[in-house]
Design an enzyme around this catalytic site. Structure first.
Site, PDB file in Angstrom:
ATOM      1  N   HIS A 100      -8.122  -5.464 -11.477  1.00 52.16           N
ATOM      2  CA  HIS A 100      -6.739  -5.760 -11.899  1.00 52.16           C
ATOM      3  C   HIS A 100      -6.866  -6.849 -12.821  1.00 52.16           C
ATOM      4  O   HIS A 100      -7.907  -7.392 -13.077  1.00 52.16           O
ATOM      5  CB  HIS A 100      -5.924  -6.580 -10.961  1.00 52.16           C
ATOM      6  CG  HIS A 100      -5.698  -6.166  -9.650  1.00 52.16           C
ATOM      7  ND1 HIS A 100      -6.592  -5.939  -8.575  1.00 52.16           N
ATOM      8  CD2 HIS A 100      -4.736  -5.306  -9.216  1.00 52.16           C
ATOM      9  CE1 HIS A 100      -6.105  -5.419  -7.548  1.00 52.16           C
ATOM     10  NE2 HIS A 100      -4.901  -4.929  -7.874  1.00 52.16           N
ATOM     11  N   ASP A 103      -7.946 -10.191 -12.247  1.00 53.19           N
ATOM     12  CA  ASP A 103      -9.064 -10.445 -11.573  1.00 53.19           C
ATOM     13  C   ASP A 103     -10.279 -10.717 -12.450  1.00 53.19           C
ATOM     14  O   ASP A 103     -10.839 -11.576 -12.333  1.00 53.19           O
ATOM     15  CB  ASP A 103      -9.551  -9.195 -10.821  1.00 53.19           C
ATOM     16  CG  ASP A 103      -8.853  -8.592  -9.951  1.00 53.19           C
ATOM     17  OD1 ASP A 103      -7.904  -9.106  -9.132  1.00 53.19           O
ATOM     18  OD2 ASP A 103      -8.857  -7.386  -9.709  1.00 53.19           O
ATOM     19  N   HIS A 270      -4.223   2.199   3.976  1.00 56.59           N
ATOM     20  CA  HIS A 270      -2.932   2.472   3.833  1.00 56.59           C
ATOM     21  C   HIS A 270      -2.461   3.903   4.612  1.00 56.59           C
ATOM     22  O   HIS A 270      -1.434   3.859   4.990  1.00 56.59           O
ATOM     23  CB  HIS A 270      -2.730   2.684   2.387  1.00 56.59           C
ATOM     24  CG  HIS A 270      -2.962   1.540   1.271  1.00 56.59           C
ATOM     25  ND1 HIS A 270      -2.830   1.421   0.282  1.00 56.59           N
ATOM     26  CD2 HIS A 270      -3.459   0.338   1.779  1.00 56.59           C
ATOM     27  CE1 HIS A 270      -3.157   0.412  -0.390  1.00 56.59           C
ATOM     28  NE2 HIS A 270      -3.448  -0.529   0.766  1.00 56.59           N
ATOM     29  N   ASP A 306      -3.147  -4.749   7.013  1.00 53.17           N
ATOM     30  CA  ASP A 306      -4.150  -4.127   5.817  1.00 53.17           C
ATOM     31  C   ASP A 306      -5.348  -4.764   5.887  1.00 53.17           C
ATOM     32  O   ASP A 306      -5.486  -5.955   5.151  1.00 53.17           O
ATOM     33  CB  ASP A 306      -3.251  -4.220   4.419  1.00 53.17           C
ATOM     34  CG  ASP A 306      -4.054  -3.525   3.439  1.00 53.17           C
ATOM     35  OD1 ASP A 306      -4.790  -2.510   3.880  1.00 53.17           O
ATOM     36  OD2 ASP A 306      -3.676  -3.713   2.342  1.00 53.17           O
ATOM     37  N   ASP A 308      -8.530  -4.171   5.146  1.00 47.47           N
ATOM     38  CA  ASP A 308      -9.457  -4.106   4.023  1.00 47.47           C
ATOM     39  C   ASP A 308     -10.782  -4.088   4.539  1.00 47.47           C
ATOM     40  O   ASP A 308     -11.520  -4.827   4.073  1.00 47.47           O
ATOM     41  CB  ASP A 308      -9.086  -4.897   2.842  1.00 47.47           C
ATOM     42  CG  ASP A 308      -7.818  -4.361   2.046  1.00 47.47           C
ATOM     43  OD1 ASP A 308      -7.353  -3.177   2.354  1.00 47.47           O
ATOM     44  OD2 ASP A 308      -7.471  -4.990   1.121  1.00 47.47           O
TER      45      ASP A 308
HETATM   46  C1  XLS Z   1      -3.515  -3.481  -1.962  1.00 50.00           C
HETATM   47  C2  XLS Z   1      -4.059  -2.664  -2.740  1.00 50.00           C
HETATM   48  C3  XLS Z   1      -4.452  -3.042  -4.003  1.00 50.00           C
HETATM   49  C4  XLS Z   1      -4.767  -1.754  -5.094  1.00 50.00           C
HETATM   50  C5  XLS Z   1      -4.959  -2.195  -6.482  1.00 50.00           C
HETATM   51  O1  XLS Z   1      -3.096  -3.466  -0.719  1.00 50.00           O
HETATM   52  O2  XLS Z   1      -4.926  -1.753  -2.266  1.00 50.00           O
HETATM   53  O3  XLS Z   1      -5.422  -3.694  -3.914  1.00 50.00           O
HETATM   54  O4  XLS Z   1      -5.747  -0.919  -4.642  1.00 50.00           O
HETATM   55  O5  XLS Z   1      -3.722  -2.915  -7.111  1.00 50.00           O
HETATM   56 CA    CA Z   2      -6.336  -0.478  -2.778  1.00 55.30          CA
HETATM   57 CA    CA Z   3      -5.384  -2.415   1.363  1.00 55.74          CA
END
Ligand code: XLS
Ligand code: CA
Ligand code: CA
Length: 440
Positions: A100, A103, A270, A306, A308
């Site tokens: 991003h 970032d 997601h 989420d 991750d």
């Molecule tokens: C957030 C998203 C984000 C996208 C990019 O949940 O995964 O990180 O991948 O903006």
């Molecule tokens: Ca993502």
């Molecule tokens: Ca995510």
């Protein structure tokens, strides 16, 4: 230049019998699987936000790991992050990264100042790419973090905020083009709503489409040849996000005439938030010709948010890579680890352990997927299950030769048809998949 990780060398491939945790057991970059090297098939990418910026902060506590890279000024830290990221990519044999805008370089006092300081960092990245051969998989703009985006960016009720977002995205696209990015991602961070009591949904969606048309036209005009992606997500942070899942996004793209311009960036976590399997989302994308790229991670079904996490569920990785191979492999896309080590995994080594775990899982997934295809039992079962569509009335329907009267006549003559069905054999197929997986 001094190293950020002096205790860690280049991670070697040592094979499945190695007990060295800082080695690959399955990811052998030069090994050919399904006609290409693993490196070309998997196209791994480092996510700048998690790896270079994520310090373990969560809703209940501050960071547990230091991601300041030894610098206090934001300008110096941004440059140090580049050096550290390229060291990580080199040591892990990762060829791509994703970012991003914020970032890479944070927000400063004004958009003009933020843009100028962002340019300094992208100039530096351009040099680093030229020196190392590392590449940008995709870029994106962080239009969800700052308070100005509390009600959305491309779907904000405020035209002023909308304009700010367009200007910010324009700059992020310029940076992506400058760095030769293969793709540009739209993830609708706060593009959704909390309640319809305060929301004009139709205007918000029209405006989002207007923004996308504007950005696509501009990007193409400055020479962007890569893919545009939308990354579906059903919720978080908003209660309802407009890019709910792949099928919803396809409906949006077709309504607004954007379907020729966009593909999907599918994230595993997601998909599960949308109550789909990862494979389902990939299949919908593949079947509709919009498969693009992947955010490789996994959620936790017991937690339901989420999370991750780095992907270690080999079963899911295999079914993912099956879809990727069936789609003909990646073109501009790749496997971006949109994943973070757990908050309790806080040492520098944990960055390497987590990437190794994810990369080895996908290497296994690729090998299993290749074997699923060469084994052929699953594909031929599916082909056989639909064989009534290859001859007789089924073939006539597909060829458009049987109208509704002909179909009715056929059904009346045929009588009861329950005997034409055969078993779906789900358990047998699951056992075949296990057999393929565990006899590698
Ligand atoms: C957030 C998203 C984000 C996208 C990019 O949940 O995964 O990180 O991948 O903006
Ligand atoms: Ca993502
Ligand atoms: Ca995510």
């Amino acid at each position: 230049m001094s190293e950020f990780f002096p205790n860690i060398g280049k991670i070697p491939y040592e094979g499945k019998n190695s007990t060295n945790p800082l080695s690959f057991k399955y990811y052998n970059p030069d090994e050919v699987v399904n006609g290409k090297t693993m490196r070309e098939q998997l196209k791994f990418a480092l996510s700048w936000w998690h790896t270079m910026g994520g310090d373990g902060t969560d809703m209940f506590g501050c960071g547990t790991t230091d991601k300041t890279w030894g610098k206090t000024s934001p300008e110096e830290r941004a440059i140090a992050k580049c050096d550290a990221a390229f060291e990580i990519m080199d040591k892990l044999s990762i060829d791509y990264y994703c970012f991003h805008d914020r970032d890479l370089s944070p927000e400063y006092g004004s958009l003009a100042e933020s843009n100028a300081k962002f340019d300094v960092v992208t100039d530096y990245l351009k040099e680093k790419q030229a020196a190392t051969g590392k590449k940008l998989l995709w870029g994106t703009a962080k239009c969800f973090d700052h308070p100005r985006y509390m009600h959305g960016a491309g779907t904000s009720p405020s035209a002023d905020v909308y304009c700010y977002a367009v200007a910010q995205i324009k700059k992020a696209v310029e940076a992506t083009v400058k760095l030769g990015g293969n793709g540009y991602v739209f993830w609708g961070g706060r593009e959704g709503y909390e309640t319809l009591l305060n929301t004009n949904m139709s205007l918000e969606l029209d405006n989002m489409a207007r923004l996308m048309h504007m950005i696509v036209d501009y990007a193409r005009s400055i020479g962007f040849k890569g893919d545009f992606y939308i990354e579906p997500k059903p919720k978080e942070p908003t209660k309802h996000q407009y890019d709910f899942d792949t099928a919803t996004v396809i409906g949006f793209l077709r309504k607004y005439g954007l379907d020729k311009d966009f593909k999907m960036n599918i994230e595993a976590n997601h998909a599960t938030l949308a109550m789909h399997t990862f494979q389902h989302e990939l299949r919908v994308a593949r079947d509709n010709g919009v498969f693009g790229s992947i955010d490789a991670n996994q959620g936790d079904t017991l937690l339901g948010w989420d999370t991750d996490q780095f992907p270690t569920n080999v079963y899911d990785c295999a079914l993912c890579m099956y879809e990727v191979l069936k789609a003909g492999g990646f073109t501009n896309g790749g496997l971006n680890f949109d994943a973070k080590a757990r908050r309790g995994s806080f040492t520098p080594e944990d960055i390497f352990h987590s990437y190794i775990a994810g990369m080895d899982s996908f290497a296994l997934g690729l090998k299993i997927a290749d074997k699923m295809i060469s084994d052929g039992r699953i594909d031929s079962f599916v082909a056989d299950r639909y064989s009534s569509w290859t001859t007789g009335i089924g073939a006539d329907i597909i060829a458009g030769k049987a109208d509704i009267a002909a179909i009715e006549k056929y059904a009346l003559e045929k009588g009861e048809v329950v005997d034409s069905l055969s078993s779906g054999r789900q358990e047998m197929l699951e056992a075949i998949l296990n057999n393929i997986m565990f006899s590698l």
